[in-house]
Every structure is written in structure tokens, then in C-alpha cells.
Design a protein around this motif. Structure first.
Motif, PDB file in Angstrom:
ATOM      1  N   UNK A  66       0.844  -1.206   0.000  1.00 52.19           N
ATOM      2  CA  UNK A  66       0.000   0.000   0.000  1.00 52.19           C
ATOM      3  C   UNK A  66       0.873   1.248   0.000  1.00 52.19           C
ATOM      4  N   UNK A  67       1.913   1.198   0.850  1.00 51.11           N
ATOM      5  CA  UNK A  67       2.799   2.362   0.941  1.00 51.11           C
ATOM      6  C   UNK A  67       3.460   2.639  -0.402  1.00 51.11           C
ATOM      7  N   UNK A  68       3.885   1.550  -1.062  1.00 52.69           N
ATOM      8  CA  UNK A  68       4.501   1.722  -2.379  1.00 52.69           C
ATOM      9  C   UNK A  68       3.537   2.356  -3.364  1.00 52.69           C
ATOM     10  N   UNK A  69       2.301   1.806  -3.352  1.00 56.98           N
ATOM     11  CA  UNK A  69       1.309   2.335  -4.286  1.00 56.98           C
ATOM     12  C   UNK A  69       1.072   3.811  -4.019  1.00 56.98           C
ATOM     13  N   UNK A  70       0.990   4.135  -2.724  1.00 62.05           N
ATOM     14  CA  UNK A  70       0.750   5.536  -2.365  1.00 62.05           C
ATOM     15  C   UNK A  70       1.890   6.415  -2.865  1.00 62.05           C
ATOM     16  N   UNK A  71       3.114   5.906  -2.634  1.00 62.51           N
ATOM     17  CA  UNK A  71       4.271   6.696  -3.068  1.00 62.51           C
ATOM     18  C   UNK A  71       4.241   6.899  -4.573  1.00 62.51           C
ATOM     19  N   UNK A  72       3.973   5.793  -5.294  1.00 62.02           N
ATOM     20  CA  UNK A  72       3.942   5.889  -6.757  1.00 62.02           C
ATOM     21  C   UNK A  72       2.843   6.862  -7.190  1.00 62.02           C
ATOM     22  N   UNK A  73       1.647   6.691  -6.573  1.00 56.20           N
ATOM     23  CA  UNK A  73       0.524   7.564  -6.934  1.00 56.20           C
ATOM     24  C   UNK A  73       0.875   9.021  -6.651  1.00 56.20           C
ATOM     25  N   UNK A  74       1.526   9.204  -5.519  1.00 50.68           N
ATOM     26  CA  UNK A  74       1.917  10.555  -5.121  1.00 50.68           C
ATOM     27  C   UNK A  74       2.852  11.167  -6.149  1.00 50.68           C
ATOM     28  N   UNK A  75       3.841  10.341  -6.553  1.00 49.61           N
ATOM     29  CA  UNK A  75       4.819  10.832  -7.517  1.00 49.61           C
ATOM     30  C   UNK A  75       4.147  11.145  -8.850  1.00 49.61           C
ATOM     31  N   UNK A  76       3.243  10.218  -9.256  1.00 52.68           N
ATOM     32  CA  UNK A  76       2.545  10.434 -10.522  1.00 52.68           C
ATOM     33  C   UNK A  76       1.742  11.721 -10.459  1.00 52.68           C
ATOM     34  N   UNK A  77       1.068  11.888  -9.306  1.00 51.54           N
ATOM     35  CA  UNK A  77       0.234  13.066  -9.143  1.00 51.54           C
ATOM     36  C   UNK A  77       1.085  14.332  -9.227  1.00 51.54           C
ATOM     37  N   UNK A  78       2.222  14.252  -8.525  1.00 49.66           N
ATOM     38  CA  UNK A  78       3.122  15.399  -8.506  1.00 49.66           C
ATOM     39  C   UNK A  78       3.607  15.723  -9.921  1.00 49.66           C
ATOM     40  N   UNK A  79       3.986  14.642 -10.633  1.00 49.55           N
ATOM     41  CA  UNK A  79       4.505  14.823 -11.983  1.00 49.55           C
ATOM     42  C   UNK A  79       3.424  15.408 -12.876  1.00 49.55           C
ATOM     43  N   UNK A  80       2.202  14.823 -12.721  1.00 50.41           N
ATOM     44  CA  UNK A  80       1.094  15.290 -13.534  1.00 50.41           C
ATOM     45  C   UNK A  80       0.810  16.754 -13.215  1.00 50.41           C
ATOM     46  N   UNK A  81       0.848  17.042 -11.903  1.00 52.74           N
ATOM     47  CA  UNK A  81       0.591  18.423 -11.482  1.00 52.74           C
ATOM     48  C   UNK A  81       1.583  19.377 -12.111  1.00 52.74           C
ATOM     49  N   UNK A  82       2.864  18.993 -12.070  1.00 52.86           N
ATOM     50  CA  UNK A  82       3.875  19.910 -12.599  1.00 52.86           C
ATOM     51  C   UNK A  82       3.740  20.028 -14.111  1.00 52.86           C
ATOM     52  N   UNK A  83       3.328  18.891 -14.757  1.00 48.41           N
ATOM     53  CA  UNK A  83       3.121  18.964 -16.204  1.00 48.41           C
ATOM     54  C   UNK A  83       1.960  19.891 -16.542  1.00 48.41           C
ATOM     55  N   UNK A  84       0.895  19.787 -15.708  1.00 50.56           N
ATOM     56  CA  UNK A  84      -0.275  20.641 -15.947  1.00 50.56           C
ATOM     57  C   UNK A  84       0.095  22.110 -15.779  1.00 50.56           C
ATOM     58  N   UNK A  85       0.841  22.371 -14.690  1.00 53.54           N
ATOM     59  CA  UNK A  85       1.253  23.753 -14.438  1.00 53.54           C
ATOM     60  C   UNK A  85       2.073  24.258 -15.615  1.00 53.54           C
ATOM     61  N   UNK A  86       3.004  23.376 -16.059  1.00 54.48           N
ATOM     62  CA  UNK A  86       3.872  23.714 -17.188  1.00 54.48           C
ATOM     63  C   UNK A  86       3.032  24.024 -18.424  1.00 54.48           C
ATOM     64  N   UNK A  87       2.085  23.094 -18.724  1.00 52.72           N
ATOM     65  CA  UNK A  87       1.262  23.270 -19.917  1.00 52.72           C
ATOM     66  C   UNK A  87       0.447  24.554 -19.803  1.00 52.72           C
ATOM     67  N   UNK A  88      -0.083  24.796 -18.607  1.00 53.32           N
ATOM     68  CA  UNK A  88      -0.886  26.009 -18.394  1.00 53.32           C
ATOM     69  C   UNK A  88      -0.047  27.250 -18.612  1.00 53.32           C
ATOM     70  N   UNK A  89       1.160  27.201 -18.035  1.00 51.81           N
ATOM     71  CA  UNK A  89       2.061  28.347 -18.161  1.00 51.81           C
ATOM     72  C   UNK A  89       2.389  28.608 -19.627  1.00 51.81           C
ATOM     73  N   UNK A  90       2.686  27.496 -20.340  1.00 42.87           N
ATOM     74  CA  UNK A  90       3.053  27.636 -21.742  1.00 42.87           C
ATOM     75  C   UNK A  90       1.888  28.170 -22.566  1.00 42.87           C
ATOM     76  N   UNK A  91       0.669  27.711 -22.251  1.00 43.16           N
ATOM     77  CA  UNK A  91      -0.499  28.182 -22.990  1.00 43.16           C
ATOM     78  C   UNK A  91      -0.677  29.689 -22.779  1.00 43.16           C
ATOM     79  N   UNK A  92      -0.488  30.114 -21.528  1.00 36.24           N
ATOM     80  CA  UNK A  92      -0.618  31.531 -21.193  1.00 36.24           C
ATOM     81  C   UNK A  92       0.406  32.371 -21.964  1.00 36.24           C
ATOM     82  N   UNK A  93       1.657  31.886 -21.891  1.00 35.01           N
ATOM     83  CA  UNK A  93       2.724  32.592 -22.593  1.00 35.01           C
ATOM     84  C   UNK A  93       2.432  32.603 -24.086  1.00 35.01           C
ATOM     85  N   UNK A  94       1.855  31.483 -24.582  1.00 33.41           N
ATOM     86  CA  UNK A  94       1.515  31.396 -25.999  1.00 33.41           C
ATOM     87  C   UNK A  94       0.533  32.473 -26.406  1.00 33.41           C
ATOM     88  N   UNK A  95      -0.515  32.644 -25.600  1.00 33.23           N
ATOM     89  CA  UNK A  95      -1.516  33.674 -25.903  1.00 33.23           C
ATOM     90  C   UNK A  95      -0.856  35.044 -26.004  1.00 33.23           C
TER      91      UNK A  95
END
Lengths: 150, 565
Positions: free
Chosen positions: B290-319
């Protein structure tokens, strides 16, 4: 080759005056105006073969002007001038019947090439129409009285 | 932390359940052990009581059924004794006494006839109570023994009959008890003196040092546990023998008495330990999973979050970039036409004979040309911005990945060789063709290769490896270099327009942002991993079916400056 009657519509007055000078040197008859309303008025009053139309203008935008031009004067060729940010509008314009589009900044020679192409196209079409009309009259002489076009 | 929390609840529960079970089980077994001892003691007491009663009755019967004359006759007494011995071999001797305690007749192994017993304990007691059973004493024969005496009045005078009980016989009777290894039974008199020897130590007529700790009930057998002087604990069952005041003691060492209990508890504890170990083990495995799954999920979430932030930032800069580019293109258009006008005017001015004027016109023309060059430079920047902002048109065609990469490699190979860089191509076999814009992809990979070459060049040579593989319904192209790598603080900025680490004037910082814009528009993703000093990998994922809108339908598309027909 007969003189091209060109109308340039753009909100940059300096561009209009310079372009007018340059093109008139190249034997193009140029009229300019700074907005869509004037443009629509001018084509009612004078003979215009080709319009170079900026897409982004205050008041009426280029696509709207194009639509109205094509409604009343489908024979006038329109070349859209875009600041590139609105390439989607340019594509939309092509669908509405614009002859071509140009990216800003374009050189005067680029503009001239496109204008001449458009004019050539217009002339070829008019020639075809005239010819078919003549053929029609030859084959059905009485049809000349039914014709309401031109 | 999580492990201990996960373990605690089942562990406490299991412990409570097992603890309760073991407690009641142990209590029950202890009770059973005591019950068993009490039962044995009761049976044994009954046996001894019966023996004493029967012997007393034997004597009373013999005394009553014979006259004093008969019984004081040695021959007759001998006959009587023989008859008694046939009834019970416990009788050792027999004797008759007159009211003064004189031994008037005797049959037995000792020479006791004629001795006076008036002062002996048993003689005084039997006058009050008949039958009387004495405590063990030495007497004239100086051997430990006890006697049963009965009294009978004849012609106004009391007579007494006394029989000695064979000590060995009686001891055997009392000691004959079977309980585990340490089970034993013995008799104590009222003063705590041994009336029968004790197997585990304690001779006849000695005082039992522990007798004060014995509980005794007059009627019932009492059970208790007590500790002896040497610290050993015993389970006791005690009871009074009613014909005497003797105390029957049956006892067993605690360990021996509770041996089945100890076994049972050991087994139970073993089960608990084994069960607990299984529970702990299982819980550990589950918790760590369970702990492993949580860690993996956490990391995925974090990565996804940073990707989303990145994509959002890039879209804004694009506009913003698109707006800026558009606003700059308008004045550029004016400047471009002014440049053309100036050139026209300069053309007209030529032909004047004055050499100074001719030279000035040449300089002026040169200057105007430079203005034109700089306008074109601005134009390239705004076009780059617009590409990043996804505002340029795509022309979707069927693309062969081999050809695409091979063409780009061709373009950069010469430059790579000059910089001592090896380009390796690794293509998965049977790669499918895919729908995309080959010209724009060419630009993407050209940019990536140029960046890679710049990175490797800084290290004085190395390798660039391009691999293409299929990943589900997408194609994955990665460009890996062994160059200088990207500093982690730069990683999140590299796709932003105008971000560059190159010196001013050597790069616009639009390369990667353009790549990002193009790949994004083509429905793909571009990602980067890098280690400083080791190298960088750019990975481009491109959907086989083309961009989402292309995959749905195939709208009419136009090349830049193309013509409708």
C-alpha cells in the motif's frame, strides 16, 4: 494589359499612403480607405477589380467586409492581409471566397504578385463568361433579351 | 509509521481474543487439576477411614463376643489374634489390660506382658473414648507405631483391648497413591507430626515444617496451593480423618499438577506467536505494498501536477506571444513598405553625375538594405512566436518515420562530423507510417539535433542517439545526447519562448518553444530528462492517427500562402 483597379483597406494610414505610391509607380490604380464601411461604399461608387483587405481592423473586421463584398459583388477578388495571429480567420476567409491571403509583413512585390494573379483570374473568368454569353447568343439569339446579368 | 498503524489494530484484537481464551482455558484446566486432586484425596481419605473403622470394629467385635476370662487366656487370645489376622494382616499384635493399665495378656512379637501402661497417653484417652486410635509413638518397644484400643466394662470393672497396626502395612496403604511424578499422600497429627513418612522427605514422628500452612476443613477435602520452606510450590488437597484427628495431605508439585495446563498454554502461546508472526508478516507485506502504491501515486500526481502547471504556463505565454507578434507585425508591414519606397526613390536618384552624391546614395542603399535585413529578422522572431502559439497552419500527410529522421540526420550530419559527434539511428523493425505534418516535424527534429550538437560540442565530442519505437497508438522518437546536460533550475523554463542559455545574439530562445508548439498542435507531447554533465534525452510522442481534429475528420487545409482553386 489593362490597369488594375485596386482597393487597399487597412487601419495603418502610413502603410496605405506608401503602398499607394509604390503601386501607382507600378501602374496599378490604387484607392485606399481605413475601414470596412468606407470600403463597402467605395465599391458601390467605383470600379474595383481587386481588394487587399486587412483582417484585423477596428469597427468591421476584414472577414465581415469580405462576406458583404462577396454578397453584392462576387466578381471582385479579395486578398486578405493577416497579422498572422489570425490565420484561422484567413482560412475562414478562403472558405468565404477570398482569392488568397498574405502574411504581414509582406514586401510590395509580394503584394503586387498576388494582386496581379487575382486580377488575371478575374479577367479569365470574365472572358469565359463573355465567351459563353456570346456562344449563347449565337446559338439562341433571342436569349439576349432574357439576360439580366450585367 | 503506516506499518505500525496497520499492525496495531489486528494485533491488539488478536491478542485480546487469544489472551481471553488462554485465560479461561487455563483457569478451567487449573480447576480440573484441583478437582482431580480433590477427588483422589477424597477417595483416599475414605479408604483410610474405612480401614481404621473396620479395624476398630474388628476389635470391638472380638472384645464383645468373648468374656474377660476367655480373652485373658493366652491360648484363646492366640486363636482370636489368628482370626483377626485372617480378616486383616494389618494387626501386628494384641494385648489385654486391666483397669490399672497392667498388661495381662499379649500375643505378638515383643515381650510386653506385665508392663504397666497407666501413664501412657493412649491408656488415659481410651478410658474416655472407645474405640481410640492413638498417634504414632515409640512405646516400650521403642519403634514408631500406633494402636487401636477399645474399652469394655464387665462386672463393674473396665477392661481394655489393644491392637498394634503394622506400620509398614499402614504406611503402604496411605502412601499408595498415583498422581503424576510428584504426587504423594501422608498423614499428620494435630501437632503436625508425621504419622506416615513422606516420600519427598519427612520421617515418621518428625514435625512437618510446613504444617502451619495447611488449611483443613473438618468435613470436606480442601484444595489450595502453598509454598514450602525451600520455595517449591505445591498443589494441596487436605482433609481430616474422622476417627482420629489426623490430617490427610495429598500434594503434587505445581509444575507436575499443572503439566497439561502448561502444555496447553505453551501450545496456545505458540499458536499466538505463530499467528502473530503471520499477521505481522502479512500486514507488513500489505502495508508496504500500500505504501509503495501511495508513493507511486503521489509521484505520478506530482509529476502530472507539474506537467499541468507547465502546460498552463506555456499556454498563457503562448496567448501573450501571439498578441505581441501580431502587434509587431503591423508596424513591420509599414516599415517593409517604407523600405520599398526608399529603394524606389534611391533608384530614381541614381544617374546623377556627382561622385559624392553617388557615394552617398550607395551608403544610403546599404543602410536601407540593413533595415530590410533587420525587418526580416523581426519577422522570423514573430513567426517563431506564432508557431509556438499554435497559430500557424498544419498540413497533415502520411509520414514515414524512417524518411523523416533520415532527412534530418542528412541535414545535420556534416556539422556533427566537424564537431566529432557520432549520430546513431536505432529504428524498431516494422514501424508504421503515421499522419502528421512532415515539414513542421522536420523543424522540430532539426531543432532538437542542433541543440544536441551544441550540447555535445561543449564537451568536445560524443554521441547523439536517435531511437524510434512504437508505444501503443503512438510513435516515440527520442533524441539522446551525451552532452553537457541541463541544469535542474532551467528544466522548467526550457520550453518558454526567449529562454536561452546562449550568449546574446546567438539564439533567440525560440527553438524549443517552437518545438513544443508544433508537437502540441500535432497532438503529441514532448518531454525532457537530463542530468548535468551526463546528457539529455528529448522524447517526442506523436499519435499515429494525427492530431485529434485530424483523427476525427480531414478538413481542407492550406499551405501558407497557398491558393484556392
Amino acid at each position: 494589359m489593362s490597369t488594375i483597379n485596386l482597393l487597399i483597406v487597412d487601419d495603418e494610414e502610413r502603410f496605405l499612403s506608401t503602398a499607394k505610391k509604390l503601386l501607382e509607380k507600378r501602374d496599378v490604380s490604387v484607392i485606399t480607405c481605413t475601414n470596412g464601411f468606407d470600403a463597402l461604399r467605395i465599391i458601390e461608387e467605383r470600379r474595383v477589380d481587386v481588394i487587399v483587405l486587412d483582417i484585423k481592423m477596428p469597427g468591421m473586421d476584414g472577414v465581415e467586409v469580405l462576406r458583404k463584398v462577396k454578397q453584392n459583388h462576387p466578381d471582385i477578388e479579395v486578398i486578405l492581409l493577416t497579422g498572422h495571429a489570425s490565420v484561422e480567420s484567413a482560412v475562414e476567409g478562403l472558405k468565404l471566397g477570398a482569392a488568397d491571403y498574405l502574411m504581414k509583413p509582406s514586401t510590395i512585390s509580394d503584394i503586387l504578385v498576388k494582386v496581379e494573379e487575382a486580377f488575371e483570374k478575374k479577367r479569365a473568368r470574365e472572358e469565359r463568361q463573355r465567351k459563353s454569353k456570346v456562344d449563347k447568343i449565337i446559338s439562341h439569339p433571342m436569349a439576349v433579351f432574357d439576360d439580366e446579368e450585367e | 509509521m503506516i506499518l505500525s498503524r496497520v499492525l496495531l489494530v489486528p494485533f491488539v484484537t488478536v491478542m485480546l481474543v487469544f489472551g481471553t481464551l488462554v485465560y479461561y482455558f487455563a483457569a478451567n484446566l487449573r480447576h480440573q487439576a484441583q478437582e482431580k486432586l480433590v477427588n483422589i484425596a477424597t477417595g483416599h481419605r475414605d479408604l483410610i477411614e474405612q480401614f481404621l473403622r473396620e479395624r476398630s470394629f474388628d476389635l470391638q467385635y472380638v472384645f464383645a463376643s468373648n468374656s474377660i476370662r476367655e480373652i485373658t487366656d493366652d491360648v484363646r487370645l492366640g486363636e482370636i489374634f489368628e482370626r483377626l489376622q485372617t480378616r486383616s494382616r494389618a494387626f501386628l499384635d494384641i494385648g489385654v489390660f486391666d483397669e490399672n493399665g497392667n498388661h495381662v495378656a499379649y500375643i505378638g512379637p515383643y515381650d510386653l506382658r506385665g508392663k504397666n501402661y497407666a501413664r501412657t497417653e493412649w491408656f488415659q484417652q481410651v478410658q474416655k473414648k472407645s474405640p481410640y486410635i492413638s498417634d504414632v509413638f515409640l512405646g516400650y518397644r521403642n519403634i514408631p507405631h500406633f494402636v487401636i484400643a477399645v474399652r469394655r466394662d464387665e462386672a463393674g470393672h473396665p477392661w481394655y483391648l489393644r491392637a498394634t497396626i503394622d506400620t509398614l502395612f499402614f504406611n503402604n496403604l496411605v502412601e499408595n497413591i498415583r498422581m503424576g511424578k510428584t504426587g504423594e499422600a501422608y498423614l499428620l497429627n494435630k501437632a503436625g507430626v508425621f504419622q506416615t513418612p513422606r516420600r519427598s522427605g519427612g520421617n515418621l514422628m518428625e514435625i512437618d515444617p510446613d504444617h502451619n500452612s495447611y488449611k483443613a476443613d473438618d468435613n470436606a477435602i480442601t484444595s489450595f496451593t502453598a509454598q514450602n520452606g525451600t520455595g517449591e510450590r505445591y498443589l494441596y488437597a487436605t482433609g481430616r480423618l474422622s476417627p482420629t484427628e489426623w490430617l490427610l495431605v495429598a500434594r503434587q508439585e505445581i509444575g507436575d499438577a499443572y503439566a497439561p495446563l502448561t502444555h496447553a498454554v505453551l501450545i496456545a502461546v505458540g499458536l499466538i506467536v505463530a499467528g502473530g508472526a503471520i499477521v505481522v508478516f502479512t500486514a507488513f507485506i500489505m502495508a508496504s505494498r500500500v505504501a509503495n502504491q501511495l508513493t507511486v501515486a503521489d509521484m505520478e500526481k506530482q509529476e502530472m501536477g507539474s506537467q499541468l502547471i507547465m502546460a498552463g504556463k506555456l499556454a498563457e505565454v503562448g496567448e501573450m506571444s501571439a498578441g505581441v507578434a501580431h502587434e509587431i507585425n503591423n508596424p513591420l508591414q509599414v516599415m517593409k513598405s517604407e523600405e520599398a519606397l526608399m529603394k524606389d526613390i534611391l533608384d530614381e536618384m541614381e544617374g546623377d553625375g556627382n561622385p559624392r552624391v553617388t557615394e552617398n546614395i550607395r551608403l544610403l542603399r546599404d543602410s536601407v538594405d540593413q533595415v530590410g535585413v533587420q525587418i526580416d529578422r523581426c519577422k522570423r522572431i514573430t513567426q517563431g512566436l506564432l508557431k509556438f502559439a499554435r497559430k500557424s497552419q498544419t498540413k497533415i500527410q502520411t509520414v514515414d518515420p524512417h524518411l523523416l529522421i533520415a532527412e534530418v540526420v542528412d541535414m545535420v550530419e556534416h556539422r556533427a562530423q566537424l564537431e566529432n559527434i557520432q549520430i546513431t539511428q536505432e529504428f524498431e523493425p516494422d514501424l508504421p507510417v503515421f499522419r502528421s505534418d512532415p515539414l513542421q516535424l522536420q523543424q522540430v527534429f532539426l531543432n532538437l539535433f542542433n541543440n544536441a550538437i551544441d550540447a555535445v560540442r561543449q564537451k568536445g565530442g560524443g554521441e547523439i542517439r536517435v531511437t524510434i519505437s512504437r508505444a501503443g497508438d503512438a510513435l516515440r522518437v527520442s533524441v539522446a545526447d551525451t552532452g553537457c546536460g541541463i541544469a535542474s533550475e532551467h528544466m522548467e523554463k526550457i520550453f518558454l519562448p526567449f529562454f536561452t542559455t546562449k550568449p546574446v545574439g546567438q539564439g533567440t530562445g525560440l527553438g524549443l518553444s517552437t518545438c513544443y508548439g508544433i508537437v502540441d498542435r500535432l497532438g503529441g507531447q514532448i518531454t525532457v530528462t537530463s542530468e548535468l554533465g551526463v546528457g539529455t534525452i528529448f522524447t517526442v510522442r506523436l499519435p499515429l492517427a494525427g492530431p485529434p481534429e485530424e483523427a476525427k475528420s480531414r478538413p481542407v487545409t492550406h499551405e501558407q500562402g497557398g491558393r484556392t482553386t
